[in-house]
Design an enzyme around this catalytic site. Structure first.
Site, mmCIF file in Angstrom:
data_model
loop_
_atom_site.group_PDB
_atom_site.id
_atom_site.type_symbol
_atom_site.label_atom_id
_atom_site.label_comp_id
_atom_site.label_asym_id
_atom_site.label_seq_id
_atom_site.Cartn_x
_atom_site.Cartn_y
_atom_site.Cartn_z
ATOM 1 N N THR A 121 32.005 17.883 85.476
ATOM 2 C CA THR A 121 31.673 18.686 84.298
ATOM 3 C C THR A 121 32.629 19.867 84.250
ATOM 4 O O THR A 121 32.490 20.815 85.020
ATOM 5 C CB THR A 121 30.215 19.162 84.376
ATOM 6 O OG1 THR A 121 29.408 17.998 84.552
ATOM 7 C CG2 THR A 121 29.798 19.886 83.119
ATOM 8 N N ASN A 232 23.069 18.934 78.319
ATOM 9 C CA ASN A 232 22.352 19.627 79.396
ATOM 10 C C ASN A 232 21.663 20.887 78.882
ATOM 11 O O ASN A 232 20.526 21.183 79.252
ATOM 12 C CB ASN A 232 23.311 19.984 80.541
ATOM 13 C CG ASN A 232 23.388 18.874 81.566
ATOM 14 O OD1 ASN A 232 22.742 17.829 81.412
ATOM 15 N ND2 ASN A 232 24.161 19.058 82.618
ATOM 16 N N CYS A 284 22.991 21.609 87.971
ATOM 17 C CA CYS A 284 23.571 21.379 86.637
ATOM 18 C C CYS A 284 23.116 22.365 85.570
ATOM 19 O O CYS A 284 23.945 23.028 84.952
ATOM 20 C CB CYS A 284 23.247 19.966 86.190
ATOM 21 S SG CYS A 284 23.788 18.762 87.402
HETATM 22 C C1 UGA Z 1 20.504 16.907 84.863
HETATM 23 C C2 UGA Z 1 20.420 16.002 83.624
HETATM 24 O O1 UGA Z 1 19.089 15.514 83.469
HETATM 25 C C3 UGA Z 1 21.382 14.812 83.740
HETATM 26 O O2 UGA Z 1 21.376 14.064 82.540
HETATM 27 C C4 UGA Z 1 22.794 15.359 83.992
HETATM 28 O O3 UGA Z 1 23.738 14.314 84.143
HETATM 29 C C5 UGA Z 1 22.781 16.186 85.256
HETATM 30 O O4 UGA Z 1 21.862 17.285 85.075
HETATM 31 C C6 UGA Z 1 24.171 16.696 85.516
HETATM 32 O O5 UGA Z 1 24.694 17.457 84.693
HETATM 33 O O6 UGA Z 1 24.810 16.270 86.483
HETATM 34 P P1 UGA Z 1 19.430 16.846 87.325
HETATM 35 O O7 UGA Z 1 19.774 18.303 87.351
HETATM 36 O O8 UGA Z 1 19.851 15.994 88.445
HETATM 37 O O9 UGA Z 1 20.029 16.165 85.986
HETATM 38 O O10 UGA Z 1 17.846 16.702 87.230
HETATM 39 P P2 UGA Z 1 16.765 16.745 86.057
HETATM 40 O O11 UGA Z 1 15.888 15.580 86.206
HETATM 41 O O12 UGA Z 1 17.382 16.959 84.742
HETATM 42 O O13 UGA Z 1 15.918 18.029 86.453
HETATM 43 C C7 UGA Z 1 16.475 19.333 86.395
HETATM 44 C C8 UGA Z 1 15.402 20.364 86.666
HETATM 45 O O14 UGA Z 1 14.517 20.482 85.561
HETATM 46 C C9 UGA Z 1 14.512 20.050 87.875
HETATM 47 O O15 UGA Z 1 14.363 21.227 88.634
HETATM 48 C C10 UGA Z 1 13.195 19.644 87.267
HETATM 49 O O16 UGA Z 1 12.114 19.939 88.094
HETATM 50 C C11 UGA Z 1 13.177 20.476 86.003
HETATM 51 N N1 UGA Z 1 12.327 19.918 84.941
HETATM 52 C C12 UGA Z 1 12.624 18.696 84.395
HETATM 53 C C13 UGA Z 1 11.238 20.639 84.469
HETATM 54 O O17 UGA Z 1 10.951 21.756 84.939
HETATM 55 N N2 UGA Z 1 10.476 20.104 83.465
HETATM 56 C C14 UGA Z 1 10.751 18.902 82.914
HETATM 57 O O18 UGA Z 1 10.023 18.482 81.996
HETATM 58 C C15 UGA Z 1 11.844 18.179 83.397
#
Ligand code: UGA
Length: 451
Positions: A121, A232, A284
């Site tokens: 990124t 993102n 991210c």
């Molecule tokens: C995120 C994006 O979802 C991916 O599509 C992207 O490729 C990636 O960043 C990246 O740029 O490499 P990631 O950070 O691995 O992925 O994980 P997520 O599942 O998106 O969760 C991120 C954070 O948001 C976590 O701490 C999770 O607990 C939190 N979250 C997620 C919430 O607090 N509420 C939600 O409803 C969903």
């Protein structure tokens, strides 16, 4: 095709393993020799479900090296740059590893046309910057007036940690940012099996029902780079939005989970990324929203929506500690058990994990903190050994004599604890994840976020 992946973090390893599985000859290069030594033994340097077992399946056709000479760039069709781009203190991304990779590729280019794909990124505009560095470096190393034959493409990665293998085999879309026909054709061929979904699904990763093709979006390079940040930032906004609504829900006596469900059923909104709680962490969202704001600043543009989403996100961590303080009245000298330390389940990643800020705040306010995590303790001990938290291998150890519990990461095993055998103490359920009715039935006061 012959593929080279530079950088063996989450993105590089997943891309490498998936492309090998799809029938390509892949070399993964990393300047970190320790990582390469581990990979040569078939072990993944990162914890990611199904990664190591898929690596075992393709071991014959994947090579690992720290040497550019061994990577054989002159015979490589596609080179992926998947190195880290950590945040600098001003919010900008640190591009030093991208520069090193670009220079090394340029030094080693052969006569064949090479497609260089930026999957890291990188800030908007970096594709052009990589191309310029490569041209300059090539000229400096080839003083016979030769012209290099390569093209830089942006194809951002959208995988999420914890489900990275699944997301790589079954993506929602593939974006290719390039106006060079030869590059687009080559990548269309390389990604063909993913686009057509005609490869046999790996045993542990069955294809989602009904998935018959994956859309390909071809656009210009800058737009592809922007898609990554904008996607993102939008997901981050969604989370902060529901957290802001959750605060009001708490005041007026509404339940944010019912509210989320009600708004998520509107197909225009969608039900995902609407879970209120401690907010986002990880490598991210924090980094990318900061970078987007920093890029806008270069153009003297404000991004008030994204900046507010960031502010709301980080104040959720303080809110959790405030809620606990309100309940216990005195935090000083109180034993608090943290359940979960990783930024989300199914990963041992602690980057920007809410657990760290929450631990710091609790300790600042005089609490004694014990924490458990099913997989992140090795990382926690090596990076946060000085935090003042006692890291416990057994969850029972963390819960022993606890006067309060904070659920930080929704690892499924915490829901299945033998709660009947645990003395009831106040619980802050930072992810609205535990079975509130069951726990309240057992005498635990459960305080959710926005409920
Ligand atoms: C995120 C994006 O979802 C991916 O599509 C992207 O490729 C990636 O960043 C990246 O740029 O490499 P990631 O950070 O691995 O992925 O994980 P997520 O599942 O998106 O969760 C991120 C954070 O948001 C976590 O701490 C999770 O607990 C939190 N979250 C997620 C919430 O607090 N509420 C939600 O409803 C969903």
């Amino acid at each position: 095709m012959n593929v080279l992946i530079i950088g063996t973090g989450y993105v590089g390893m997943n891309t490498g393993v998936v492309l090998t599985y799809l029938g390509n000859r892949v070399t993964c290069l990393d300047v970190n020799e320790e990582k390469i030594a581990l990979l040569k033994q078939g072990k993944s340097p990162v914890f990611e479900p199904h990664l190591e077992e898929t690596l075992q399946l393709v071991r014959e056709n994947i090579k690992f090296t720290s040497s550019y000479a061994e990577a054989d760039i002159p015979n490589t069709d596609v080179v992926f740059i998947t190195v880290g781009t950590p945040s600098l203190p001003d919010g900008n991304a640190d591009l030093r590893y991208v520069r090193q990779a670009a220079e090394s590729i340029a030094e080693n280019l052969g006569e064949k046309f090479t497609v260089v794909v930026n999957k890291s990124t990188v800030p908007i505009g970096s594709g052009n910057w990589v191309e310029a560095i490569m041209h300059e470096h090539f000229q400096n190393n080839h003083n016979n007036g030769e012209k290099p034959d390569f093209n830089v493409v942006s194809s951002p990665e959208f995988l999420a940690q914890g489900s990275a293998m699944h997301d790589s085999f079954y993506p929602d879309r593939i974006v290719v940012g390039s106006q060079c026909e030869r590059s687009v054709e080559r990548l269309q061929e390389l990604f063909g099996p993913l686009l057509r979904q005609d490869f046999p699904a790996p045993p542990a990763l069955p294809r989602p029902e009904g998935l018959t093709e994956v859309p390909l979006l071809v656009c210009d390079l800058t737009s592809a780079e922007m898609i990554k940040y904008a996607a993102n930032a939008f997901l981050a906004l969604k989370i902060s939005y529901v957290n802001e609504i959750g605060r009001l829900a708490n005041k007026v006596g509404a339940d944010i989970q019912a509210v989320s469900k009600g708004i998520g059923l509107d197909k225009r909104i969608g039900n995902r990324f609407l879970n209120a709680g401690l907010g986002w962490g990880g490598s991210c969202f924090g980094k990318d929203t900061a970078a987007l704001v920093a890029t806008a600043r270069d153009y003297r543009l404000e991004m008030p929506i994204i900046e507010s989403a960031r502010a709301v996100n980080y104040s959720q961590r303080v809110l959790a500690v405030d809620l606990l303080q309100e309940k216990l009245k005195i935090l000083k000298g109180k034993h608090v058990a943290l359940l979960g330390f990783s930024f989300k389940p199914n990963t041992d990643d602690l980057r920007d994990a809410p657990s760290i800020d929450i631990s710091k705040l609790l300790i600042q306010r005089g609490a004694l903190v014990r924490a458990h995590d099913p997989v992140a303790l090795t990382n926690a001990r090596s990076h946060y050994g000085n935090l003042g938290v006692v890291f416990c291998d057994e969850v029972g150890e963390a819960l022993k004599d606890a006067e309060a519990i904070v659920l930080v990461t929704e690892w499924p095993e915490y829901r299945d604890l033998d709660w009947e055998s645990i003395p009831p103490v106040p619980i802050i359920d930072g992810r609205n994840f535990l079975d509130k009715d069951q726990l309240e039935g057992l005498g635990f006061p459960v305080i959710g976020i926005g409920r």
